[in-house]
Write a protein that holds these residues in place. Structure first.
Motif, PDB file in Angstrom:
ATOM      1  N   PHE A 195      19.386  46.751  -7.958  1.00  0.00           N
ATOM      2  CA  PHE A 195      18.553  47.032  -6.792  1.00  0.00           C
ATOM      3  C   PHE A 195      18.378  48.538  -6.595  1.00  0.00           C
ATOM      4  N   SER A 196      19.433  49.313  -6.800  1.00  0.00           N
ATOM      5  CA  SER A 196      19.321  50.760  -6.606  1.00  0.00           C
ATOM      6  C   SER A 196      18.427  51.412  -7.654  1.00  0.00           C
ATOM      7  N   SER A 197      18.413  50.858  -8.861  1.00  0.00           N
ATOM      8  CA  SER A 197      17.577  51.416  -9.928  1.00  0.00           C
ATOM      9  C   SER A 197      16.181  50.791  -9.965  1.00  0.00           C
ATOM     10  N   ARG A 198      15.906  49.883  -9.048  1.00  0.00           N
ATOM     11  CA  ARG A 198      14.588  49.245  -8.912  1.00  0.00           C
ATOM     12  C   ARG A 198      14.192  48.392 -10.118  1.00  0.00           C
ATOM     13  N   THR A 199      15.180  47.861 -10.848  1.00  0.00           N
ATOM     14  CA  THR A 199      14.839  46.935 -11.936  1.00  0.00           C
ATOM     15  C   THR A 199      14.719  45.509 -11.432  1.00  0.00           C
ATOM     16  N   ALA A 200      15.273  45.223 -10.256  1.00  0.00           N
ATOM     17  CA  ALA A 200      15.097  43.899  -9.652  1.00  0.00           C
ATOM     18  C   ALA A 200      13.695  43.822  -9.045  1.00  0.00           C
ATOM     19  N   ARG A 201      13.062  42.675  -9.189  1.00  0.00           N
ATOM     20  CA  ARG A 201      11.705  42.483  -8.661  1.00  0.00           C
ATOM     21  C   ARG A 201      11.742  41.497  -7.511  1.00  0.00           C
ATOM     22  N   LYS A 202      11.116  41.874  -6.397  1.00  0.00           N
ATOM     23  CA  LYS A 202      11.011  40.995  -5.233  1.00  0.00           C
ATOM     24  C   LYS A 202       9.534  40.816  -4.884  1.00  0.00           C
ATOM     25  N   VAL A 203       9.149  39.579  -4.681  1.00  0.00           N
ATOM     26  CA  VAL A 203       7.765  39.243  -4.355  1.00  0.00           C
ATOM     27  C   VAL A 203       7.750  38.537  -3.002  1.00  0.00           C
ATOM     28  N   TYR A 204       6.943  39.052  -2.080  1.00  0.00           N
ATOM     29  CA  TYR A 204       6.825  38.478  -0.741  1.00  0.00           C
ATOM     30  C   TYR A 204       5.436  37.893  -0.537  1.00  0.00           C
ATOM     31  N   TRP A 205       5.363  36.885   0.305  1.00  0.00           N
ATOM     32  CA  TRP A 205       4.089  36.379   0.800  1.00  0.00           C
ATOM     33  C   TRP A 205       3.972  36.744   2.271  1.00  0.00           C
ATOM     34  N   ALA A 206       2.747  37.073   2.686  1.00  0.00           N
ATOM     35  CA  ALA A 206       2.505  37.393   4.089  1.00  0.00           C
ATOM     36  C   ALA A 206       1.088  36.983   4.464  1.00  0.00           C
ATOM     37  N   ILE A 207       0.902  36.645   5.721  1.00  0.00           N
ATOM     38  CA  ILE A 207      -0.441  36.451   6.276  1.00  0.00           C
ATOM     39  C   ILE A 207      -0.676  37.620   7.215  1.00  0.00           C
ATOM     40  N   VAL A 208      -1.747  38.363   7.001  1.00  0.00           N
ATOM     41  CA  VAL A 208      -2.014  39.572   7.769  1.00  0.00           C
ATOM     42  C   VAL A 208      -3.296  39.428   8.564  1.00  0.00           C
ATOM     43  N   MET A 209      -3.397  40.237   9.597  1.00  0.00           N
ATOM     44  CA  MET A 209      -4.611  40.264  10.409  1.00  0.00           C
ATOM     45  C   MET A 209      -5.727  40.972   9.647  1.00  0.00           C
ATOM     46  N   GLY A 210      -6.911  40.380   9.649  1.00  0.00           N
ATOM     47  CA  GLY A 210      -8.038  40.967   8.958  1.00  0.00           C
ATOM     48  C   GLY A 210      -7.900  40.867   7.455  1.00  0.00           C
ATOM     49  N   VAL A 211      -8.831  41.526   6.738  1.00  0.00           N
ATOM     50  CA  VAL A 211      -8.844  41.471   5.273  1.00  0.00           C
ATOM     51  C   VAL A 211      -8.918  42.902   4.734  1.00  0.00           C
ATOM     52  N   PRO A 212      -7.961  43.325   3.903  1.00  0.00           N
ATOM     53  CA  PRO A 212      -8.028  44.667   3.307  1.00  0.00           C
ATOM     54  C   PRO A 212      -9.300  44.832   2.480  1.00  0.00           C
ATOM     55  N   SER A 213      -9.871  46.029   2.510  1.00  0.00           N
ATOM     56  CA  SER A 213     -11.113  46.290   1.775  1.00  0.00           C
ATOM     57  C   SER A 213     -10.887  46.326   0.271  1.00  0.00           C
ATOM     58  N   ILE A 214      -9.655  46.614  -0.166  1.00  0.00           N
ATOM     59  CA  ILE A 214      -9.312  46.630  -1.586  1.00  0.00           C
ATOM     60  C   ILE A 214      -8.407  45.441  -1.870  1.00  0.00           C
ATOM     61  N   ASP A 215      -8.753  44.650  -2.873  1.00  0.00           N
ATOM     62  CA  ASP A 215      -7.978  43.439  -3.164  1.00  0.00           C
ATOM     63  C   ASP A 215      -6.615  43.733  -3.783  1.00  0.00           C
ATOM     64  N   ASP A 216      -6.491  44.801  -4.522  1.00  0.00           N
ATOM     65  CA  ASP A 216      -5.237  45.141  -5.198  1.00  0.00           C
ATOM     66  C   ASP A 216      -4.990  46.628  -4.974  1.00  0.00           C
ATOM     67  N   GLY A 217      -4.046  46.942  -4.087  1.00  0.00           N
ATOM     68  CA  GLY A 217      -3.850  48.348  -3.730  1.00  0.00           C
ATOM     69  C   GLY A 217      -2.390  48.737  -3.666  1.00  0.00           C
ATOM     70  N   MET A 218      -2.168  50.052  -3.674  1.00  0.00           N
ATOM     71  CA  MET A 218      -0.824  50.620  -3.572  1.00  0.00           C
ATOM     72  C   MET A 218      -0.775  51.492  -2.316  1.00  0.00           C
ATOM     73  N   ILE A 219       0.192  51.223  -1.449  1.00  0.00           N
ATOM     74  CA  ILE A 219       0.381  52.003  -0.230  1.00  0.00           C
ATOM     75  C   ILE A 219       1.527  52.984  -0.474  1.00  0.00           C
ATOM     76  N   GLU A 220       1.235  54.267  -0.335  1.00  0.00           N
ATOM     77  CA  GLU A 220       2.241  55.299  -0.534  1.00  0.00           C
ATOM     78  C   GLU A 220       2.295  56.164   0.717  1.00  0.00           C
ATOM     79  N   LEU A 221       3.165  55.770   1.650  1.00  0.00           N
ATOM     80  CA  LEU A 221       3.323  56.486   2.913  1.00  0.00           C
ATOM     81  C   LEU A 221       4.814  56.651   3.204  1.00  0.00           C
ATOM     82  N   PRO A 222       5.278  57.885   3.446  1.00  0.00           N
ATOM     83  CA  PRO A 222       6.706  58.105   3.735  1.00  0.00           C
ATOM     84  C   PRO A 222       7.101  57.506   5.081  1.00  0.00           C
TER      85      PRO A 222
END
Length: 442
Positions: free
Chosen positions: A244-271
């Motif tokens: 987990f500390s080295s980020r080799t473990a993979r975790k996949v979540y499902w969520a239902i969100v409000m509205g629809v993101p304009s990009i279907d496959d995106g990366m969020i990079e915010l500190p």
């Protein structure tokens, strides 16, 4: 009343009696002798000083025999050798001492390392070195560390039959090293203020045939459901924690969100940082002082412009990361009033519970292979998918590495770096072996 100066003779005792000179009055005997010396006329030769001990016949001097000290509890007067077992593979040397020789303090271990007394396979070792199964540890004679103040031992409450049955009903995977449970929403991972029911308190029910308490290696938020990995041994706990500390473990979540993101496959990079004034209970995006955080999302299906079913993959492990990131881009997770406010709820038959579920966890196994487990949805999440018209069978998207494609230049670079790392590791092992077989310099 005037007193005499100290140390001057006080004259003869009353009644004309002579001062006692026996052993019963040593103070008076010494005083009388001192007075006699003071009355000695000038020019008199000093008399020989009487010997305090009677004369004895001369004999050969006795040879001193060193007393053999009895070792205290936890102390060894001899150098000891220990072989690293399979449960200690990969742990730090100082933690090995904490586990097997707790009477030896960290300061002693550090001093032995500096002076070269502490050795692994004959080579000098440092407290932070990682151990490998089969290595030999040389431990010099030790003294126990200073006793610490006794702390009241916390006794865990005995689980009822219903609690044990409930805990065991959550298990969706079990092997010799790992357990995966499907944590229901509303059950905390660990205890805290006003939190008495939690997964950590149920671990006694998950010992099964190993007869040792399992250990948590990661956590899920109280209102997040899904796959939670639990280590069954100390060795697997260290192995999974490193994954987990080295980020080799993979975790996949499902969520239902409000509205629809304009990009279907995106990366969020915010500190992300702790939000001031909340006591660390709430996080927020902080461009100046926040820690780096990256989350990937992929839209699975959409319900018009009303809501979207998305897959989330955290590439870092910040507190509340997925919830903060989705709210930051204007699509809070349904039911997450903490970060989405009033705008995080849908009217109608959609539940007000949070719709965030750890669907899948994939991590390398300590004994080889992988743990790859999917957790079924809780009732409120499944009902919401149906109400919004989503097809549940469309949810499991393949991971990037599971998609058949030709290796890219970046893939080749990663493989080359991994190979070079293995070669360096092998060479370090060879140097240690040579150092263990070489004669010691005098």
């Amino acid at each position: 009343m005037k007193g005499r100066p100290p140390g001057k003779p006080s004259g003869p005792p009353r009644g004309g009696r002579k001062p006692a000179s026996g052993a019963g009055a040593p103070g008076r005997a010494r005083g009388a002798a001192k007075a006699a010396r003071a009355r000695k006329p000038d020019g008199a030769k000093p008399t020989a000083k009487p010997s305090a001990k009677p004369a004895q016949a001369k004999t050969a001097p006795a040879k001193a025999v060193p007393a053999k000290a009895a070792p205290a509890k936890g102390v060894s007067l001899d150098v000891r050798q220990f072989r690293v077992g399979p449960d200690d593979d990969g742990i730090r040397l100082d933690r090995w001492f904490q586990r097997h020789l707790p009477d030896i303090g960290f300061n002693s271990v550090s001093r032995w390392a500096r002076t070269g007394q502490l050795r692994v396979d004959g080579a000098r070792a440092a407290p932070g070195d990682r151990l490998t199964e089969g290595q030999m540890i040389r431990v010099p004679p030790a003294e126990p560390k200073a006793p610490e103040a006794a702390k009241p031992r916390r006794v865990r409450p005995q689980l009822s039959d219903d609690q044990e049955a409930f805990a065991q009903s959550l298990v969706i995977h079990r092997d010799a090293q790992a357990i995966v449970i499907n944590k229901p929403p509303g059950l905390a991972t660990q205890g805290g203020t006003k939190t008495d029911d939690h997964v950590d308190g149920l671990l006694d029910a998950l010992e099964f045939e190993l007869d040792q308490r399992p250990k948590l290696v990661h956590r899920l938020d109280k209102d997040t459901s899904g796959a939670l990995l639990i280590a069954r041994t100390s060795r697997s706990a260290a192995y999974f924690a490193k994954a987990f500390s080295s980020r080799t473990a993979r975790k996949v979540y499902w969520a239902i969100v409000m509205g629809v993101p304009s990009i279907d496959d995106g990366m969020i990079e915010l500190p992300i940082a702790k939000q001031p004034g909340t006591g660390g209970e709430k996080m927020h995006v902080d461009e100046e002082e926040g820690l780096p955080a990256r989350s990937r999302y992929r839209v699975i299906e959409r319900a018009g412009n009303r809501a979207a079913w998305v897959e989330l993959q955290p590439h870092t492990g910040r507190t509340h990361q997925l919830r903060v990131h989705m709210a930051a881009i204007g699509h809070p997770i349904i039911g997450d009033g903490k970060y989405g406010g009033k705008e995080a709820f849908l009217s109608g038959s959609i539940s007000r519970k949070m719709h965030l579920h750890a669907r899948r966890i994939r991590v390398d196994h300590p004994d080889g292979g992988r743990v790859d487990v999917r957790a079924e949805l809780p009732e409120h999440f499944a009902a919401s998918l149906t109400s919004l018209g989503f097809d549940i069978s469309a949810g499991d998207l393949p991971l990037d590495e599971e998609i058949a494609r030709a290796p890219t230049r970046e893939d080749e670079k990663k493989a080359a770096r991994a190979h070079a790392k293995q070669v360096r590791k092998g060479r370090r092992g060879e140097r240690r072996s040579r150092g263990a077989g070489a004669p010691r310099k005098k």
